[in-house]
Design an enzyme around this catalytic site. Structure first.
Site, PDB file in Angstrom:
ATOM      1  N   ASP A  72     116.378  43.029  47.152  1.00 21.87           N
ATOM      2  CA  ASP A  72     116.845  43.814  48.300  1.00 21.87           C
ATOM      3  C   ASP A  72     115.915  44.978  48.597  1.00 21.87           C
ATOM      4  O   ASP A  72     115.616  45.797  47.721  1.00 21.87           O
ATOM      5  CB  ASP A  72     118.263  44.332  48.036  1.00 21.87           C
ATOM      6  CG  ASP A  72     119.253  43.197  47.853  1.00 21.87           C
ATOM      7  OD1 ASP A  72     119.507  42.478  48.822  1.00 21.87           O
ATOM      8  OD2 ASP A  72     119.749  43.022  46.721  1.00 21.87           O
ATOM      9  N   ASP A 129     112.030  43.074  42.551  1.00 23.17           N
ATOM     10  CA  ASP A 129     113.402  43.228  43.028  1.00 23.17           C
ATOM     11  C   ASP A 129     113.524  42.429  44.318  1.00 23.17           C
ATOM     12  O   ASP A 129     112.511  42.035  44.917  1.00 23.17           O
ATOM     13  CB  ASP A 129     113.690  44.707  43.259  1.00 23.17           C
ATOM     14  CG  ASP A 129     115.111  44.957  43.736  1.00 23.17           C
ATOM     15  OD1 ASP A 129     116.021  44.218  43.319  1.00 23.17           O
ATOM     16  OD2 ASP A 129     115.301  45.878  44.555  1.00 23.17           O
TER      17      ASP A 129
END
Length: 588
Positions: A63, A61
């Protein structure tokens, strides 16, 4: 933690020599697993055993995983933008006076939309702490609203899973407190009244939630981050080293993020772009596959249309992409099912790293059996406080044990228990509160006293490994075996192995001498050592004792893997001398 094969052999020898080893208490197990060569801040913690040499794909991922936002700078920016948004909805200008307090919000809290309370709960829905605005409710006040101090996670509840929720948690507490304490508003159980208007706690939640969505989606927050990226994003020089090392060991990397391409490009350029021999290296070269606009957790269900993006313009090409995923290309949307087929993933050969316990970890584990690594930036603070205040936790354990010691000699003939128990319970409450306050106003992310939180239970259940940052992977070799700490049930950890067992086992009334010993197997070992079925005209009336290791919960690799096959052969041994097992006989 066992470091290599020689350590494993030594460990097995010691275990066989000392039969008490398997009956260790939880405290002894903790001591045995504290020895490590890595600093606590560099460690990866294990809830489910994982062999890195079985991983073929490393997914990330963006963020709060690759791009770690600085705290409290990013939360303060988000907090102010969301306040501006709710003021535009008609909320009073006075709320602009609120200043973000990082010591208050805690990930994993539940919001009760009916009563406007923030709840900290354990793994089973039992309520540990209740806050209404800034007011912490007493035990009596909690029971008035929640008679059993228990609540079900239904539509009435919203769970704050992610670090993006921290400013939202604090703002909703500010608003609830404002409307509950200002003289111009009259508070009821489920709403506040002013004039002829009613503002429910559910409506306040909806307004704040929608404002947060607007701030994130319309781009103002992201634009402000990109304008001063050094202020809001933490850059770690170890990140490009990690990604390069993964690919150098014949594994593939992919980026899977919900963010738009333009924002992803800005952040990843800042984090990964570097100069080598006066030539700039594009951040996309660190990944084999790149997917943006993933819309997790929808990505792990039906997903969306998979499209290819033109990196120079950011625009998407018409139609659904169906070819093989290419390096240096950027894709939008898609689904886990489609992407897994395109890259050739089986499921357990993927290690996905994310910060969102639900959107990244739970859904990928449930839908595709991906191996998972949870990033918990709060972990270093938790480690430091727990280490510095370990004496408080030890006191809690001692108090719990003292209650057991006081009550162990009583049975149902006793009419009254010892008075000291109530005093000890009060000391437990005081000690729990003192320990919690060292973590923050709402205590630890993982526990309240000796009871683990709902968040902690989800980490234990769905995250195979977890760490404070993804770059902690650089401190481990790619053949590493993350070994989970043995978990003992209460009947295994609290019974003295030297205590005689003066009882019969259930169904164990028949003496073993009356039954014939089992020495037969349907699997006949040939001269080559390869098992084959031994066909017979006689009927088999009972199951056989397996003569080789079959109960191996760590065998998650490819069944055609030669290394796994060699290991299975090494593990074969004569079970007849170690296990007594006899089949039942037909009663006359």
């Amino acid at each position: 933690m066992i470091e290599d094969q020689s350590d494993l052999i030594d460990y097995e020898m010691k275990r066989n020599d000392n039969t008490r080893e398997s009956f260790s208490t939880d405290a002894e197990i903790r001591k045995r697993n504290m020895k490590t060569k890595r600093e606590p801040g560099h460690r990866i913690f294990v809830t489910r055993s994982l062999q890195l040499d079985r991983i073929k794909f490393y997914g990330f991922d963006m963020d709060y995983t690759l791009a770690l936002y600085k705290s409290p700078e990013f939360e303060e920016l988000t907090f102010q933008l969301v306040i501006d948004s709710v003021v535009e909805l008609g909320y009073p200008e006075e709320i602009r006076q609120f200043v973000y307090d990082r010591t208050f919000p805690l990930r994993g809290l539940w919001y009760d939309k009916l009563y406007g309370n923030l709840l900290k709960v354990d793994a089973y829905g039992n309520i540990l702490t209740v806050v209404h605005g800034f007011k912490f409710l007493s035990g009596h006040e909690v029971r008035e609203l929640y008679p059993n101090k228990y609540i079900v996670g239904d539509d009435r509840i919203y769970v704050y899973y992610t670090l993006f929720n921290l400013p939202e948690i604090y703002l909703i507490a500010c608003l609830i407190d404002y409307f509950s304490t200002m003289a111009t508003y009259v508070q009821g159980r489920t709403a506040v009244q002013f004039g002829g208007n009613i503002l429910s706690f559910r409506a306040i939640f909806n307004d704040v939630r929608n404002s947060v969505e607007r701030v994130h989606n319309k781009g103002q927050l992201k634009e402000m981050v990109c304008k001063d990226i050094q202020k809001y994003i933490h850059k770690d020089e170890r990140l490009p080293v990690l990604l390069d090392r993964i690919r150098s060991h014949n594994a593939k990397t992919f980026l899977l993020t919900n963010s738009e391409y333009w924002y992803t490009d800005k952040l990843m350029t800042y984090l990964l772009n570097s100069e080598h021999n006066n030539a700039k290296r594009d951040w996309k070269s660190y990944f084999d596959f790149i997917l943006v606009d993933a819309q997790k957790p929808l990505f792990f269900a039906e997903g969306t249309t998979l499209r290819i993006i033109n990196p120079s313009t950011g625009s998407m090409k018409l139609g659904t992409y169906s070819g093989e995923l290419q390096q240096n290309e950027v894709y939008s949307g898609g689904s886990c099912e489609v992407v897994s087929k395109l890259i050739g993933s089986m499921g357990k050969d993927v290690l996905y790293v994310g910060d969102h316990i639900f959107g990244d970890i739970i859904k990928s584990k449930k839908q595709k059996a991906w191996r998972t690594m949870l990033v918990v930036p709060e972990l270093n603070h938790e480690l430091k406080v727990f280490h510095d205040k370990r004496d408080l936790f030890n006191t809690l354990e001692s108090l719990d044990t003292s209650i057991s010691e006081l009550l162990r000699s009583f049975d149902m003939t006793a009419n009254r228990g010892p008075d000291a128990v109530n005093k000890i319970k009060q000391k437990i409450q005081q000690c729990t509160h003192e320990l919690d306050m060292n973590f923050g106003l709402l205590g630890s992310l993982f526990r309240t006293g000796s009871r683990q939180t709902h968040f902690a239970s989800q980490v234990s259940r769905f995250a195979d490994i977890y760490a404070s940052t993804v770059v902690n992977l650089v401190y481990y070799p790619f053949f590493y075996f993350f070994r989970a700490v043995p978990q003992l049930m209460p009947h295994e950890s609290t019974v003295d192995p030297e205590e005689p067992m003066h009882f019969k086992s259930w169904g164990g009334d028949t003496p073993q001498s009356e039954t014939s010993d089992r020495r037969r197997s349907t699997m006949d070992q040939g001269a080559s050592g390869v098992s084959r079925f031994n066909h017979s005209l006689s009927m088999q009336i009972s199951p056989d004792l397996p003569l080789h290791v079959t109960h191996d919960h760590d065998a998650d690799g490819d069944p055609d893997d030669e290394k796994a096959a060699d290991l299975d052969q090494d593990l074969e041994f004569d079970l007849r001398s170690k296990i007594t097992y006899t089949p039942p006989t037909k009663k006359e």
